[in-house]
Design a protein around this motif. Sequence first.
Motif, PDB file in Angstrom:
ATOM      1  N   ALA A 102       0.842  -1.199   0.000  1.00  0.00           N
ATOM      2  CA  ALA A 102       0.000   0.000   0.000  1.00  0.00           C
ATOM      3  C   ALA A 102       0.874   1.244   0.000  1.00  0.00           C
ATOM      4  N   HIS A 103       0.514   2.190  -0.839  1.00  0.00           N
ATOM      5  CA  HIS A 103       1.188   3.493  -0.775  1.00  0.00           C
ATOM      6  C   HIS A 103       0.227   4.590  -1.198  1.00  0.00           C
ATOM      7  N   GLY A 104       0.504   5.793  -0.726  1.00  0.00           N
ATOM      8  CA  GLY A 104      -0.333   6.931  -1.081  1.00  0.00           C
ATOM      9  C   GLY A 104      -0.196   7.276  -2.545  1.00  0.00           C
ATOM     10  N   TRP A 105      -1.275   7.836  -3.095  1.00  0.00           N
ATOM     11  CA  TRP A 105      -1.185   8.336  -4.458  1.00  0.00           C
ATOM     12  C   TRP A 105      -1.932   9.659  -4.539  1.00  0.00           C
ATOM     13  N   GLN A 106      -1.563  10.467  -5.519  1.00  0.00           N
ATOM     14  CA  GLN A 106      -2.051  11.837  -5.581  1.00  0.00           C
ATOM     15  C   GLN A 106      -3.412  11.916  -6.239  1.00  0.00           C
ATOM     16  N   SER A 107      -4.360  12.459  -5.489  1.00  0.00           N
ATOM     17  CA  SER A 107      -5.701  12.689  -6.017  1.00  0.00           C
ATOM     18  C   SER A 107      -5.760  14.073  -6.659  1.00  0.00           C
ATOM     19  N   PRO A 108      -6.791  14.332  -7.446  1.00  0.00           N
ATOM     20  CA  PRO A 108      -6.960  15.674  -7.997  1.00  0.00           C
ATOM     21  C   PRO A 108      -7.555  16.601  -6.944  1.00  0.00           C
ATOM     22  N   TYR A 109      -7.666  17.866  -7.272  1.00  0.00           N
ATOM     23  CA  TYR A 109      -8.508  18.801  -6.514  1.00  0.00           C
ATOM     24  C   TYR A 109      -9.838  18.922  -7.253  1.00  0.00           C
ATOM     25  N   MET A 130      -3.289   9.421  -9.657  1.00  0.00           N
ATOM     26  CA  MET A 130      -4.547   8.878 -10.181  1.00  0.00           C
ATOM     27  C   MET A 130      -4.653   8.989 -11.693  1.00  0.00           C
ATOM     28  N   ARG A 131      -3.996   9.972 -12.269  1.00  0.00           N
ATOM     29  CA  ARG A 131      -4.071  10.135 -13.725  1.00  0.00           C
ATOM     30  C   ARG A 131      -3.408   8.977 -14.467  1.00  0.00           C
ATOM     31  N   ASP A 132      -2.569   8.226 -13.767  1.00  0.00           N
ATOM     32  CA  ASP A 132      -1.889   7.090 -14.392  1.00  0.00           C
ATOM     33  C   ASP A 132      -2.652   5.785 -14.212  1.00  0.00           C
ATOM     34  N   PHE A 133      -3.794   5.827 -13.517  1.00  0.00           N
ATOM     35  CA  PHE A 133      -4.497   4.590 -13.181  1.00  0.00           C
ATOM     36  C   PHE A 133      -5.080   3.897 -14.410  1.00  0.00           C
ATOM     37  N   LYS A 134      -5.655   4.641 -15.305  1.00  0.00           N
ATOM     38  CA  LYS A 134      -6.249   4.043 -16.505  1.00  0.00           C
ATOM     39  C   LYS A 134      -5.205   3.251 -17.285  1.00  0.00           C
ATOM     40  N   ALA A 135      -4.052   3.862 -17.517  1.00  0.00           N
ATOM     41  CA  ALA A 135      -2.989   3.171 -18.265  1.00  0.00           C
ATOM     42  C   ALA A 135      -2.490   1.959 -17.484  1.00  0.00           C
ATOM     43  N   TYR A 136      -2.424   2.069 -16.177  1.00  0.00           N
ATOM     44  CA  TYR A 136      -1.975   0.964 -15.322  1.00  0.00           C
ATOM     45  C   TYR A 136      -2.901  -0.249 -15.456  1.00  0.00           C
ATOM     46  N   VAL A 137      -4.204  -0.021 -15.326  1.00  0.00           N
ATOM     47  CA  VAL A 137      -5.153  -1.140 -15.427  1.00  0.00           C
ATOM     48  C   VAL A 137      -5.138  -1.720 -16.831  1.00  0.00           C
ATOM     49  N   ALA A 143     -10.447  16.439  -3.864  1.00  0.00           N
ATOM     50  CA  ALA A 143     -10.373  15.002  -3.598  1.00  0.00           C
ATOM     51  C   ALA A 143     -11.730  14.549  -3.088  1.00  0.00           C
ATOM     52  N   VAL A 144     -12.651  14.403  -4.017  1.00  0.00           N
ATOM     53  CA  VAL A 144     -14.021  13.976  -3.717  1.00  0.00           C
ATOM     54  C   VAL A 144     -14.393  12.856  -4.688  1.00  0.00           C
ATOM     55  N   THR A 145     -15.513  12.211  -4.431  1.00  0.00           N
ATOM     56  CA  THR A 145     -15.877  10.994  -5.161  1.00  0.00           C
ATOM     57  C   THR A 145     -15.894  11.186  -6.668  1.00  0.00           C
ATOM     58  N   CYS A 146     -16.723  12.096  -7.152  1.00  0.00           N
ATOM     59  CA  CYS A 146     -16.922  12.195  -8.601  1.00  0.00           C
ATOM     60  C   CYS A 146     -15.660  12.619  -9.332  1.00  0.00           C
ATOM     61  N   THR A 147     -14.937  13.579  -8.784  1.00  0.00           N
ATOM     62  CA  THR A 147     -13.726  14.062  -9.446  1.00  0.00           C
ATOM     63  C   THR A 147     -12.643  12.991  -9.445  1.00  0.00           C
ATOM     64  N   SER A 148     -12.462  12.320  -8.322  1.00  0.00           N
ATOM     65  CA  SER A 148     -11.444  11.277  -8.245  1.00  0.00           C
ATOM     66  C   SER A 148     -11.773  10.105  -9.165  1.00  0.00           C
ATOM     67  N   GLN A 149     -13.038   9.675  -9.155  1.00  0.00           N
ATOM     68  CA  GLN A 149     -13.402   8.560 -10.033  1.00  0.00           C
ATOM     69  C   GLN A 149     -13.240   8.937 -11.495  1.00  0.00           C
ATOM     70  N   ALA A 150     -13.622  10.150 -11.871  1.00  0.00           N
ATOM     71  CA  ALA A 150     -13.466  10.571 -13.264  1.00  0.00           C
ATOM     72  C   ALA A 150     -11.999  10.587 -13.670  1.00  0.00           C
ATOM     73  N   THR A 151     -11.128  10.986 -12.759  1.00  0.00           N
ATOM     74  CA  THR A 151      -9.691  11.005 -13.049  1.00  0.00           C
ATOM     75  C   THR A 151      -9.163   9.589 -13.231  1.00  0.00           C
ATOM     76  N   MET A 152      -9.598   8.670 -12.362  1.00  0.00           N
ATOM     77  CA  MET A 152      -9.176   7.272 -12.515  1.00  0.00           C
ATOM     78  C   MET A 152      -9.683   6.680 -13.826  1.00  0.00           C
ATOM     79  N   LEU A 153     -10.926   6.986 -14.184  1.00  0.00           N
ATOM     80  CA  LEU A 153     -11.550   6.354 -15.340  1.00  0.00           C
ATOM     81  C   LEU A 153     -11.039   6.896 -16.668  1.00  0.00           C
ATOM     82  N   THR A 154     -10.584   8.154 -16.691  1.00  0.00           N
ATOM     83  CA  THR A 154     -10.175   8.768 -17.956  1.00  0.00           C
ATOM     84  C   THR A 154      -8.674   8.999 -18.087  1.00  0.00           C
ATOM     85  N   GLY A 155      -7.968   9.037 -16.956  1.00  0.00           N
ATOM     86  CA  GLY A 155      -6.560   9.387 -17.007  1.00  0.00           C
ATOM     87  C   GLY A 155      -6.321  10.860 -17.265  1.00  0.00           C
ATOM     88  N   LEU A 156      -7.353  11.674 -17.068  1.00  0.00           N
ATOM     89  CA  LEU A 156      -7.268  13.101 -17.348  1.00  0.00           C
ATOM     90  C   LEU A 156      -7.419  13.905 -16.065  1.00  0.00           C
TER      91      LEU A 156
END
Length: 435
Positions: free
Chosen positions: A29-36, A412-419, A38-51
Amino acid sequence: MSKVCVINVVGLTQKLVEHAPRIASVGKAHGWQSPYPAVTCTSQATMLTGLSPREHGIVGNGWYFRDTGEIRFWQQSNRLMAGEKLYEGVPTAKMFWWFNQGAPVTWFATPKPYYGSDGSKAFGILDKTECDLTTELGEFPFFSFWGPKAGLPSSDWIARASALVMRRKRPELTMVYLPHLDYDFQRLPIHDPERVREVDRCAGMVIDAAEDIGATPIVVSEYGLVPVSRPVEINRALRRAGLLEVRDGPFGETLMTMDSKAFAVVDHQLAHIYINDVRCTAEVRRIVEDLPGVASVVEPGELQLDHARSGELIALANDDAWFVYYYWLDDRRAPDFATSVDIHRKPGYDPCELFMTSPLRAAARLLQKKLGMRYRMDVIPLDPSLVKGSHGLRPSDSEGAVIVGPDAPTDMRDFKAYVRRLLASSKVGPTGRQP
């Protein structure tokens, strides 16, 4: 193609993983940087799009729609997100993640009440899993998903439903949302390890199913919650300065967005400040900056929030503070929805919906409902001092969002490419069994 299962354990942090042995078994486990923010919809959108939010457009859990004059929170349309989504072209089961409606996934389930013409509401879910979940598991426990009774049963139901779908449909990508830690961690200043152990047992059910189908499990969170003790009332300050307009009426005061020179749409520890009269910008900035509990007021571009949906200015709270949406000056003139669980009508996020004024009052309202009488579930207190936890900023790595998985990214922006890399790999699942 390999299989992947993403388990979103809301509110999990690196520090809390030590109380979650099943989650810890997935990897480091390690920390990762969320967007501003750091709330549900914004974080999920960042994970899902890489943007970033400036690119995908999800600038919070809600925002001001300038063309209609409405403030709308918790919209479910997948089309609100710009950019290619993680699950496009992949047989996916999307279980209670946000932006489910209209998503190009094969199977999904999401909360979706029924609304009657007389204003009545019946709870239910959209079940597009082909697994008849309510027949198999009983009705979804909606009252434990949000509101004063929010707690473990909803996460337990989602975990069992997800495990069932995984074993029957064997999706290449499964996405599971477990909100349990979000509730008491906003109600209470102490993060009880027992809540972590409870959600770990839910995650364990999903991990077992992932192993059964040969999927690699990954655990993520969108943010970490921090203790707060100072509610900040931006809209009341703007109203006292003559910048915010209301309309009084039989159901209390209504915020008049198009007539106001300025108002704030608050979302935990970040607030979008919308300014209709740009001549007031300096005054608005000064008023908000002078409020106790405000750390800074910045331009949206400084936070990668420079999108058409964002406010003209962004306010950030101090670590121990959060923003309240209230705009009325006398609680007797509060709008009728203020004392109800009414997430779509409130012009800002309201964590007071996790509390109840009186169980006896709630019981009386439910009796009225059963008798077929008109009623209003007015059981939510107007006391922001009750709230003891919030999020939206970027705390330290140990207290912020976390990711648990093999060779996981730090942003979080790298999550899409990671998966996508995991899905394309030739690896088998964590048990070594071929799916």
